[in-house]
Write a protein that holds these residues in place. Structure first.
Motif, short mmCIF file in Angstrom:
data_model
loop_
_atom_site.label_atom_id
_atom_site.label_comp_id
_atom_site.label_asym_id
_atom_site.label_seq_id
_atom_site.Cartn_x
_atom_site.Cartn_y
_atom_site.Cartn_z
N LYS A 142 0.80 -1.22 0.00
CA LYS A 142 0.00 0.00 0.00
C LYS A 142 0.84 1.27 0.00
N ALA A 143 2.07 1.17 0.46
CA ALA A 143 2.92 2.36 0.54
C ALA A 143 3.66 2.64 -0.76
N SER A 144 3.46 1.82 -1.80
CA SER A 144 4.08 2.09 -3.09
C SER A 144 3.34 3.23 -3.78
N SER A 145 4.03 3.88 -4.70
CA SER A 145 3.46 5.06 -5.37
C SER A 145 2.76 4.67 -6.66
N ALA A 146 1.71 5.42 -6.99
CA ALA A 146 1.02 5.24 -8.27
C ALA A 146 1.45 6.29 -9.28
#
Length: 364
Positions: A142-146
């Motif tokens: 969830k902490a990865s960037s889009a």
């Protein structure tokens, strides 16, 4: 090509593989298709956008070998519209005919010669400790960037640590880190950055009674999950140097019931509109959550908690705070802080194998 199969099995395979199909037109139109290749009674479906590839094997009643490429979304919609039961599929003269009971569809196919060649990764597989690996993956992803403008933030870093494997993600506002002691997956000098999008597909496909085999070769990785294979390009570039961001000493410590905190955040964030943060007032009396949006309203909630340190007010993005509380396991979790401007850390009360670091928002 000609075969017969059950609608439900065919539809499942189409929907799984189609998630890797592209949407571009023009010269890239072939990437919007799913390739079906029949050999004997084995039908292999493949879709790719060149960065992500999903293949799936399906046992059917084969009649005539062959292959065809057809628009993935269209054939999925067509097969999904059919009544359950047997489906007959035949390809001839550049068209695919799909029959079921009284329904008949004829779709145009694309030249399969234009479909990209799929890499066969033949390195020795590593059979993962599936439960631990998937649990760690769900925590950090969830902490990865889009934001596609910074590709290195779109992935999950896998790196070897003295005690095993480490997974790290960050979008520059938060960071999630999970250690897996005893899991030796990489060489001592090997770091890989796997796109979060591809790993989301692995999470979606995983079933609790399945094993996952992982292979690396060159700039690609593949995951075998039952009859499905997910192949992904690795991200090139240097992941941000993150170790210096993790505080070594945080004098303020709030211990709180995890479910109570999650439910309170969900309620209070209803008033955290227009980029309004959630404020946390921490003291020996416990915790107060609050959100105030001008011309909309405000919300406040008191929670029992144990706090050690100087009284402190700190504010966070409500979605990021909620994500951190949800992925941190345990009946009680701990929020560690230094002051209102430095990174905070959320962890399980009795374990340091996982941490969720979160940047606060400056408030007046």
């Amino acid at each position: 090509m000609k075969f017969r199969c059950e609608r439900d099995a065919f539809l499942k395979a189409l929907r799984i593989t189609s998630r890797a199909s592209g949407t571009k037109g023009g010269l890239q139109l072939i990437l919007s298709g799913v390739r079906m290749a029949l050999t004997g009674d084995e039908l292999i479906l493949t879709a790719t956008d060149r960065e992500l590839t999903i293949t799936m094997s399906l046992i059917v009643a084969g009649d005539t070998d062959g292959e065809a490429v057809v628009t993935a979304r269209l054939i999925s919609d067509v097969v999904g519209s059919l009544d359950p039961g047997a489906v007959n599929v035949k390809v001839e003269d550049g068209k695919i005919c799909i029959d079921s009971d009284r329904s008949n569809f004829t779709l145009q196919t694309m030249d399969s010669k234009n479909f990209p060649e799929i890499t066969v990764i033949d390195s020795n597989p590593v059979v993962l400790e599936t439960e631990k690996f998937m649990e760690a993956l769900r925590k950090v992803i969830k902490a990865s960037s889009a934001d596609e403008s910074r590709a290195v933030l779109n992935g999950v870093l896998l790196s070897p640590e003295t005690q095993g494997l480490r997974m790290v993600t960050t979008d520059s506002y938060r960071l999630a880190l999970c250690d897996l002691p005893g899991l030796e997956l990489l060489n001592s000098d090997q770091n890989v950055l796997i796109p979060a999008r591809s790993l989301q597909e692995v999470i979606r496909l995983f079933d609790n009674d399945q094993h996952i085999s992982l292979r690396f070769t060159g700039g690609e990785a593949s995951f075998d999950i039952g009859t499905v294979r997910v192949i992904t390009q690795l991200i090139e570039g240097d992941f941000p140097s993150y170790k210096g961001l993790i505080p070594t000493h945080q004098p303020n410590r709030l211990v709180i019931n995890r479910e109570n905190l999650i439910n309170a955040i969900r309620r209070v964030r209803l008033m955290a509109q227009d980029s309004t943060p959630i404020r946390l007032d921490m003291s020996s009396a416990g915790l107060e959550l609050s959100a105030i949006t001008q011309d909309v309203g405000e919300a406040r909630e008191q929670l029992d908690a144990t706090f050690e340190g100087e009284d402190l007010t700190v504010a966070f993005n409500p979605e990021y705070l909620l994500d951190g509380a949800e992925v941190t396991q345990g009946e009680e979790i701990v929020l560690k802080t230094i002051d209102s401007l430095k990174p905070a850390v959320i962890q399980t009360l009795d374990s340091e194998e996982f941490l969720y670091l979160l940047m606060p928002i400056r408030i007046n």
